[in-house]
Design a protein around this motif. Structure first.
Motif, PDB file in Angstrom:
ATOM      1  N   ALA A 179      33.030  75.586  90.195  1.00  0.00           N
ATOM      2  CA  ALA A 179      31.948  74.737  90.689  1.00  0.00           C
ATOM      3  C   ALA A 179      32.405  73.292  90.893  1.00  0.00           C
ATOM      4  CB  ALA A 179      30.764  74.781  89.718  1.00  0.00           C
ATOM      5  N   TRP A 219      34.148  72.862  94.238  1.00  0.00           N
ATOM      6  CA  TRP A 219      33.407  73.011  95.489  1.00  0.00           C
ATOM      7  C   TRP A 219      33.252  71.665  96.185  1.00  0.00           C
ATOM      8  CZ3 TRP A 219      28.979  76.195  92.871  1.00  0.00           C
ATOM      9  CH2 TRP A 219      29.355  77.542  92.795  1.00  0.00           C
ATOM     10  N   ASP A 252      31.103  69.004  98.580  1.00  0.00           N
ATOM     11  CA  ASP A 252      29.672  68.682  98.603  1.00  0.00           C
ATOM     12  C   ASP A 252      28.926  69.602  99.555  1.00  0.00           C
ATOM     13  OD1 ASP A 252      30.322  66.710  96.855  1.00  0.00           O
ATOM     14  OD2 ASP A 252      29.838  65.032  98.185  1.00  0.00           O
ATOM     15  N   GLU A 267      29.698  72.641 100.342  1.00  0.00           N
ATOM     16  CA  GLU A 267      29.607  73.973  99.729  1.00  0.00           C
ATOM     17  C   GLU A 267      28.464  74.022  98.720  1.00  0.00           C
ATOM     18  OE1 GLU A 267      31.029  77.962  98.644  1.00  0.00           O
ATOM     19  OE2 GLU A 267      31.218  76.668 100.399  1.00  0.00           O
ATOM     20  N   VAL A 268      28.333  72.972  97.921  1.00  0.00           N
ATOM     21  CA  VAL A 268      27.243  72.905  96.946  1.00  0.00           C
ATOM     22  C   VAL A 268      25.897  72.949  97.658  1.00  0.00           C
ATOM     23  CG1 VAL A 268      26.117  71.443  95.225  1.00  0.00           C
ATOM     24  CG2 VAL A 268      28.609  71.676  95.217  1.00  0.00           C
ATOM     25  N   TRP A 317      23.034  75.866  97.295  1.00  0.00           N
ATOM     26  CA  TRP A 317      21.709  75.518  96.777  1.00  0.00           C
ATOM     27  C   TRP A 317      20.608  75.925  97.755  1.00  0.00           C
ATOM     28  CZ3 TRP A 317      20.202  74.204  92.064  1.00  0.00           C
ATOM     29  CH2 TRP A 317      18.919  73.682  91.890  1.00  0.00           C
ATOM     30  N   VAL A 338      23.646  66.083  94.949  1.00  0.00           N
ATOM     31  CA  VAL A 338      24.701  67.098  95.018  1.00  0.00           C
ATOM     32  C   VAL A 338      25.299  67.340  93.636  1.00  0.00           C
ATOM     33  CG1 VAL A 338      27.038  67.568  95.870  1.00  0.00           C
ATOM     34  CG2 VAL A 338      25.273  66.768  97.442  1.00  0.00           C
ATOM     35  N   GLU A 339      25.530  66.286  92.885  1.00  0.00           N
ATOM     36  CA  GLU A 339      26.103  66.450  91.555  1.00  0.00           C
ATOM     37  C   GLU A 339      25.125  67.132  90.601  1.00  0.00           C
ATOM     38  OE1 GLU A 339      29.331  66.103  90.885  1.00  0.00           O
ATOM     39  OE2 GLU A 339      29.302  65.762  93.053  1.00  0.00           O
ATOM     40  N   TRP A 395      22.824  69.329  91.546  1.00  0.00           N
ATOM     41  CA  TRP A 395      22.811  70.733  91.950  1.00  0.00           C
ATOM     42  C   TRP A 395      24.093  71.444  91.519  1.00  0.00           C
ATOM     43  CZ3 TRP A 395      20.932  69.799  97.695  1.00  0.00           C
ATOM     44  CH2 TRP A 395      19.595  69.369  97.665  1.00  0.00           C
ATOM     45  N   ARG A 396      25.215  70.755  91.614  1.00  0.00           N
ATOM     46  CA  ARG A 396      26.495  71.344  91.201  1.00  0.00           C
ATOM     47  C   ARG A 396      26.423  71.775  89.725  1.00  0.00           C
ATOM     48  NH1 ARG A 396      31.365  70.361  93.507  1.00  0.00           N
ATOM     49  NH2 ARG A 396      30.626  68.387  94.398  1.00  0.00           N
ATOM     50  N   TYR A 437      26.264  76.068  87.723  1.00  0.00           N
ATOM     51  CA  TYR A 437      27.033  76.779  86.694  1.00  0.00           C
ATOM     52  C   TYR A 437      26.285  76.735  85.362  1.00  0.00           C
ATOM     53  CZ  TYR A 437      28.953  72.169  85.250  1.00  0.00           C
ATOM     54  OH  TYR A 437      29.119  70.879  84.826  1.00  0.00           O
TER      55      TYR A 437
END
Length: 331
Positions: free
Chosen positions: A83, A86, A88, A90-91, A95, A126-127, A129-130, A134
């Motif tokens: 994760a 990945w 940004d 991709e994240v 999501w 983004v962070e 959601w990242r 996981y």
């Protein structure tokens, strides 16, 4: 005493966890309700399909599963490193497969110019959601909410479907991981639903066996060497078996694991018919696990451990790390 979830899931100690969720009251995941005559087997298909969908989105791999009549078991591996790597984009793409997202990110996707403050907001989202992608709690929340909504819709009712929050066990060493996987895969055997692993419906071991059988048949038709033709082929939706030196695989071979679970099932479940080999599987020898201790661990895994599973040494060390005196399974 109930512990906070953050105290139970510590990725610095282990990536592997055993998860259990149980239906409330007389709600069904599958099987036939003797009072209403309704059959709920199709709900197990919902669960398996949702688990695999979420695994393809989250950085969480499915190691083992068993879907029973009113509860289910999962063994998962959290791949935090994946994760973190990945991009940004991709994240965001992952999501958006499950959630609506955010208007400011919608604008970025559409190519609109964003202010510096908006770009900062995008980075923060983004962070966030990242981290959630996981997070076991987010994985289980999505899974259980989806199944509850579908079941309540089918039953034309409202209210709780699951019995409180899910339960988790941290698997702190290889022996804990291996015995927990066997414990999960043998659930239908122990419940006397079937006496054959290949007929243990809605379990990871049946999926692995079916895939193996199909690969062997394909190899024969192609006139290939059977061993090299099917050994490397495993279900893509499940974590792969490999060897200790392979970083991203389970540290055992698939054939050793199948042999081990079959051998264990013959001992744990005395009604199961078939030949019981005199020698222990090679995987037991390599891990230096005694036969009696192994059988006791698998047969009583659910009662032997609490939120953490592992050797006494590992459990004591983890308890000291978390500033507690002991964990269930020690002494």
């Amino acid at each position: 005493m109930t512990r906070a979830r953050k105290a139970l899931i510590d990725l610095s100690s282990t990536s592997y966890y055993h998860l259990i969720a149980r239906c409330v009251r007389r709600a069904f995941l599958c099987g036939e309700d003797e009072y209403t005559g309704k059959n709920f087997d199709h709900r197990r298909t919902w669960l398996v399909e949702r688990i695999k969908l979420l695994s393809s989105v989250f950085a969480i791999e499915i190691t083992a599963y068993a879907i029973m009549s009113n509860h289910y078991h999962l063994v998962v591996k959290v791949n935090r490193k994946q994760a973190i790597c990945w991009s940004d984009n991709e994240v965001i793409a992952r999501w958006y497969k499950l959630y609506k997202g955010s208007p400011v990110i919608d604008r970025q996707i559409n190519g609109d110019a964003l202010s510096e403050a908006e770009l900062l907001l995008v980075s923060e989202l983004v962070e966030k959601w990242r981290a959630r992608l996981y997070d076991i709690s987010w994985f289980m929340k999505n899974l259980n909410e989806y199944i509850a909504k579908e079941a309540n819709k089918e039953d034309n009712c409202t209210g709780k479907y699951w019995e409180g929050r899910y339960k988790s066990q941290a698997l702190l060493d290889e022996t804990a991981l291996l015995s927990c996987m066997a414990y999960v895969d043998l659930n239908p055997i122990r419940a006397n639903v079937t006496n054959k692993l290949e007929e243990s419906d809605f379990t990871s071991i049946k999926e692995r066996i079916k895939h193996l059988q199909y690969s062997k048949e394909s190899a024969k038709k192609s006139n290939q060497n059977n061993k090299t033709g099917y050994q490397a082929k495993q279900p893509k939706s499940l974590q792969q078996f490999g060897k200790t030196e392979h970083e991203h695989t389970l540290p055992f071979t698939l054939m050793d694991y199948l042999e081990l679970v079959d051998w264990t099932g013959r001992h744990v479940h005395p009604k199961k018919k078939g030949y019981i080999p005199k020698s222990m599987p090679s995987i037991l020898v390599s891990l230096k696990i005694e036969e009696a201790a192994w059988l006791d661990r698998v047969q009583n895994f659910g009662n032997h451990y609490g939120n953490f599973a592992g050797s006494r040494t590992v459990l004591r060390a983890h308890a000291a790390k978390n500033d507690v005196n002991w964990y269930k399974g020690v002494g």
